[in-house]
Design a protein around this motif. Sequence first.
Motif, PDB file in Angstrom:
ATOM      1  N   ILE A   4       2.972   9.602  -1.636  1.00  0.00           N
ATOM      2  CA  ILE A   4       3.468   8.388  -0.995  1.00  0.00           C
ATOM      3  C   ILE A   4       4.948   8.186  -1.305  1.00  0.00           C
ATOM      4  N   ASP A   5       5.321   8.378  -2.576  1.00  0.00           N
ATOM      5  CA  ASP A   5       6.719   8.181  -2.967  1.00  0.00           C
ATOM      6  C   ASP A   5       7.641   9.157  -2.253  1.00  0.00           C
ATOM      7  N   LEU A  29      -3.622   9.199   3.947  1.00  0.00           N
ATOM      8  CA  LEU A  29      -3.068   8.160   3.083  1.00  0.00           C
ATOM      9  C   LEU A  29      -3.034   6.797   3.768  1.00  0.00           C
ATOM     10  N   PHE A  85       4.192   4.244   8.803  1.00  0.00           N
ATOM     11  CA  PHE A  85       3.776   5.461   8.102  1.00  0.00           C
ATOM     12  C   PHE A  85       3.413   6.568   9.087  1.00  0.00           C
ATOM     13  N   ARG A 120       1.285   0.581   8.588  1.00  0.00           N
ATOM     14  CA  ARG A 120       0.605   1.809   9.000  1.00  0.00           C
ATOM     15  C   ARG A 120       1.292   2.447  10.207  1.00  0.00           C
ATOM     16  N   GLU A 172      -1.583  11.365  -5.562  1.00  0.00           N
ATOM     17  CA  GLU A 172      -1.524  10.529  -4.361  1.00  0.00           C
ATOM     18  C   GLU A 172      -0.265   9.683  -4.355  1.00  0.00           C
ATOM     19  N   ARG A 173       0.053   9.073  -5.512  1.00  0.00           N
ATOM     20  CA  ARG A 173       1.265   8.260  -5.598  1.00  0.00           C
ATOM     21  C   ARG A 173       2.522   9.113  -5.387  1.00  0.00           C
ATOM     22  N   ARG A 221       0.801  -1.216   0.000  1.00  0.00           N
ATOM     23  CA  ARG A 221       0.000   0.000   0.000  1.00  0.00           C
ATOM     24  C   ARG A 221       0.840   1.275   0.000  1.00  0.00           C
ATOM     25  N   PHE A 222       2.103   1.196   0.409  1.00  0.00           N
ATOM     26  CA  PHE A 222       2.942   2.392   0.472  1.00  0.00           C
ATOM     27  C   PHE A 222       4.109   2.338  -0.513  1.00  0.00           C
ATOM     28  N   ARG A 223       3.987   1.478  -1.536  1.00  0.00           N
ATOM     29  CA  ARG A 223       4.857   1.489  -2.720  1.00  0.00           C
ATOM     30  C   ARG A 223       6.337   1.331  -2.385  1.00  0.00           C
ATOM     31  N   ARG A 257      -8.176   7.529   1.631  1.00  0.00           N
ATOM     32  CA  ARG A 257      -7.610   7.959   0.355  1.00  0.00           C
ATOM     33  C   ARG A 257      -8.705   8.361  -0.628  1.00  0.00           C
TER      34      ARG A 257
END
Length: 362
Positions: A332-333, A300, A279, A276, A328-329, A63-65, A306
Amino acid sequence: MSWFQPRSALFWVYCLAVLGGPLLFTVQAFGMVWFGGSAALAALPITALTMLVFGRILFDLDRFRVRRLLVAPLVMGFVWGASVWPGLSLWANDHVTHVVTNLGGDQFAMSWQAAIAAPIDEEFIKAIGIAVVAVLFRARLSRPMHGLLIGGMVGLGAQIAEDCLYSVQTALAAPQDPVGDVLVVAALRLVTAFTSHWAMSALAGVGIVVALVRTDRSFSWRLGMFALFYLMAVTMHFIFDAPRPPGPGWVMMFAPIIVDLVIFGLGYAWVLRTEREWFRATISHPIARTIGTEAGLANLLTNRLRRKARAALRHSTRMSRGQARHYERQLIDRIVDLPLGAGVHRVAGSAADPELASHWQH
């Protein structure tokens, strides 16, 4: 850290294994592939689809790439599963099934040899590959999700190799209409692959990486976590291969998959919870203020939050749905790329606008 590590003896062991695995497979299965390989080629499109579908599912679980930072270990894990695992598993299965037959007799072995042999040797061979890749890239690994991804890729490589082997075996066993039977088997392998090798090895990978990198915890805790997740993987494999009890065919086909999905879901729920927690700790760090507020970035954390944040962003900026997902991506990145240990902020190559990030709350 590059994939090429010439100063590491373990790297050269990996290379030798990758070269030797196909040779061992060829020695054992040359005749089978020679006579059944041409008809088995008909299944390649479905097998390729299987790889794409379950590769996408595995990456969607991230989920967090974090996979962006693990390209080399993920590729090397897949290569181990696709090249080393087939030859070693054929050899090991042959020897373990002989032991099962000698101990339990022919009738017992006919029903239970797959459920006993495969969870023992096939999971062990995949676990060796996970451990080798994890040790080679230990400096990059810190969280259970890293193990889930590496283990999943080792398992996916093994799964694709096994699908190809099943296609060859099916072609040899069906001389009347080999292509038709090969396509049917390949389609069934696709439908029933939701809890196949990729999912089993993903759980084993969690246990291996946690045991390897969580040096802040006691040895007994790390050993216990490894044992728990490895046992979950072995149990999934046993259920997948165990003889089906009497009952409707479609029920008996999918009941083990449902049970395995529950087991996998329990393991993944713990991994997602740790993600999570990581994060939350990351966005509370002072350097995260260069990206957005902690309250805004907290949106996020879950899929539901989201979706609401994307809707609010589209309403306030007139972005399209695709643009909102892309933004959004980006967020996160940038958070994943934060150099928390360095004390300074490094802007990612595709930077998001901090002013827009302020809209990521409602």
